[in-house]
Scaffold this active site. Structure first.
Site, PDB file in Angstrom:
ATOM      1  N   ARG A  17       0.840  -1.199   0.000  1.00  0.00           N
ATOM      2  CA  ARG A  17       0.000   0.000   0.000  1.00  0.00           C
ATOM      3  C   ARG A  17       0.879   1.255   0.000  1.00  0.00           C
ATOM      4  NH1 ARG A  17      -0.793   4.699   2.585  1.00  0.00           N
ATOM      5  NH2 ARG A  17      -0.405   3.672   4.577  1.00  0.00           N
ATOM      6  N   ASP A  18       1.575   1.528   1.085  1.00  0.00           N
ATOM      7  CA  ASP A  18       2.321   2.782   1.208  1.00  0.00           C
ATOM      8  C   ASP A  18       3.487   2.821   0.232  1.00  0.00           C
ATOM      9  OD1 ASP A  18       2.957   5.275   2.171  1.00  0.00           O
ATOM     10  OD2 ASP A  18       3.239   4.668   4.239  1.00  0.00           O
ATOM     11  N   HIS A 211       3.642   4.053  13.022  1.00  0.00           N
ATOM     12  CA  HIS A 211       3.936   4.038  11.589  1.00  0.00           C
ATOM     13  C   HIS A 211       5.015   5.094  11.357  1.00  0.00           C
ATOM     14  CE1 HIS A 211       2.661   3.829   7.223  1.00  0.00           C
ATOM     15  NE2 HIS A 211       3.166   5.051   7.242  1.00  0.00           N
ATOM     16  N   HIS A 213       8.339   6.746   9.306  1.00  0.00           N
ATOM     17  CA  HIS A 213       9.136   6.850   8.086  1.00  0.00           C
ATOM     18  C   HIS A 213      10.588   7.063   8.499  1.00  0.00           C
ATOM     19  CE1 HIS A 213       6.069   7.274   4.714  1.00  0.00           C
ATOM     20  NE2 HIS A 213       5.378   6.970   5.783  1.00  0.00           N
ATOM     21  N   CYS A 244      13.025   8.147  -2.614  1.00  0.00           N
ATOM     22  CA  CYS A 244      13.353   8.919  -3.810  1.00  0.00           C
ATOM     23  C   CYS A 244      14.528   8.278  -4.530  1.00  0.00           C
ATOM     24  CB  CYS A 244      13.702  10.347  -3.413  1.00  0.00           C
ATOM     25  SG  CYS A 244      14.392  11.275  -4.767  1.00  0.00           S
ATOM     26  N   ASN A 253       8.995   4.433   4.251  1.00  0.00           N
ATOM     27  CA  ASN A 253       8.783   3.770   5.537  1.00  0.00           C
ATOM     28  C   ASN A 253      10.080   3.162   6.047  1.00  0.00           C
ATOM     29  OD1 ASN A 253       6.081   2.902   3.710  1.00  0.00           O
ATOM     30  ND2 ASN A 253       5.696   3.804   5.695  1.00  0.00           N
TER      31      ASN A 253
END
Lengths: 317, 317
Positions: A17-18, A211, A213, A244, A253
């Site tokens: 998902r993420d 959650h 990052h 990136c 994440n």
């Protein structure tokens, strides 16, 4: 490794998902299914498999119902998804997810940018989703995932009180659990410890997971702080996809393999086999050839003489 | 940022030594001087500028005496170097270093591989170096840096007792301070907390700092654990040079910018300006064109609304 029936720490894989929604390319459905199967085979017990959003907005997620249907065939897997609104939640419930996360931004600036809604509109929606769940899908775990809970790229610093206030409103709207997300890599360990400690004290058993990052490299330090505050559920992404491509190491994440290594090395059982997790990387590399994958453990391997945590070791620690 | 006269945490930059000796290419002397000048201008107060080793073994370090001479002209800078034996220590003392680190392997397997000496030979050497320091260079801070203190690629797991035993022998040999190095990325936070707590309790004010690698992504989590055990000196490397070019994110040492961001965000003043540190990256990029540099903060920048720690904030924390 121990075949722990109830892992001491729940690592929730959010890569499908993420990770996938953060890159331009769309992973073919068949590859998503192979990937999720490989993650499950490595011992992952919860996977956020997709997001119920309009395909026009996120074409990468257009096949989420199909992906959910496959994931539901994998024994013991908690099948999670995300939905930004009531319509998405209806689709997620209908698809049969076990767990549904609704993103709720702590700052109104982020809320308007992310879901084009004011806080009032978000909480009206959240109450309707909670009511639908109670009436028709009581078995589903409904989570509010608080975005920008530690700081916001639009609004800047976020106070502990602001985050706790939104957490309480979300709980009052009827969700089962409230998790905290460091959407943009603002969190630092003392803040993490403070916020999760207050979340547990004010929400009791509705206090949810973390959650994080790894935007500024601080992801696993924040995990350690959250553990100290009693958190036992952590989101992470396989291979750190979504980073990136022009920024080596600038992952999205926190990376699942690195998180699992940290937890197991500390004596917390996750039920996950790191080497099988690393092997599952191949599926992603094949399906998204050329897409940069992140993470240290996948390159370094496990240390010589490494032993997984056992429930016994945890008890003794 | 605050112009802290005595930073709450000492970040010791080891890039010109640990970073440069890990890559094949040799950085030209003029570039080393530019780099060290830029680091100093960013507020770095201790730099390990090189290693006094035979040029045949490490040609990258052949100009260390010249580099030391330049670094000594920078006001307020603690000029550190490494030497693996008595001859190297003599050269380092003669060059005028303020601090000298002697690597001491906790396992004999690593000692034989790294410096071709048994423990007995290492401690004989260490006693001779300590005596030389006491008699002729009492102003120099002499450190034993314990390699593979948390685990060894050759011997596997290392017990706390083994590391503490070597730490005590090093202290008995007469060094001023004993630091612990996670040479190969084996350390986990509970072990870090246990070992530094015991080091402080058994060595008192001879307990030294932490030298972590980020081999498995756990570097900054270990920093947090070390802080909790009272550690106030941390080695780190600008840009994480020394990482494998084929392993995105697989850095050598923990990355200085990421460490400084973590410490400042937690309220510990370092005296270092992150943006000037990021700007200093350019010197390395020019001098070692194409060499991969690591680190998240350099790519992500500081968070919106970020404020540096002040001594006041630290006191209040």
């Amino acid at each position: 490794m121990s075949a722990a029936a109830s892992p001491a720490m729940l690592v929730s894989e959010v890569g499908p998902r993420d990770g996938l929604q953060s890159i331009q390319r769309t992973m073919p459905t068949a590859d998503k299914l192979r990937w999720i199967t490989a993650l499950h085979a490595a011992g992952v017990r919860e996977i956020e498999v997709g997001s119920f959003v309009p395909p026009a907005l996120l074409p990468q997620m257009a096949d989420t119902a199909e992906v959910v249907a496959h994931a539901l065939t994998l024994p013991g897997l908690i099948v999670a998804a995300l939905a930004p609104n009531l319509r998405g939640a209806q689709a997620a419930f209908a698809a049969g997810v076990h767990k549904l996360t609704i993103p709720v931004s702590v700052t109104e600036a982020h809320s308007l940018a992310n879901v084009r809604k004011t806080h009032e509109q978000v909480f009206t929606d959240l109450a309707a989703i909670s009511a639908l769940k109670r009436e028709q899908y009581p078995q589903v775990e409904l989570e509010a995932g608080l975005s920008v809970a530690f700081g916001c790229t639009l609004a800047g610093p976020v106070s502990d009180d602001d985050t706790l206030h939104i957490a309480e409103r979300a709980a009052a709207a009827g969700v089962d659990v409230v998790g905290l997300s460091d959407t943009s890599g603002y969190a630092e360990p003392r803040q993490v410890r403070r916020l999760f400690t207050r979340l547990a004290s004010e929400l009791g058993n509705r206090a949810g997971g973390a959650h994080f990052h790894n935007t500024r490299g601080q992801g696993l330090a924040n995990v350690l702080a959250a553990i100290e505050a009693g958190v036992t559920t952590f989101d992470a992404s396989r291979g750190g996809i979504g980073g990136c491509p022009y920024a080596p190491g600038a992952s999205g994440n926190i990376v699942t393999e690195d998180l699992v290594f940290l937890l197991e090395a500390m004596g917390f059982s996750t039920g996950i086999d790191v080497e099988r997790l690393i092997a599952a990387r191949r599926v992603v590399q094949e399906a998204l050839a050329g897409e940069p994958l992140y993470g240290m453990v996948a390159e370094a391997g496990l240390p010589k003489g490494f032993t997984y945590a056992t429930q016994q070791a945890l008890t003794a620690a």
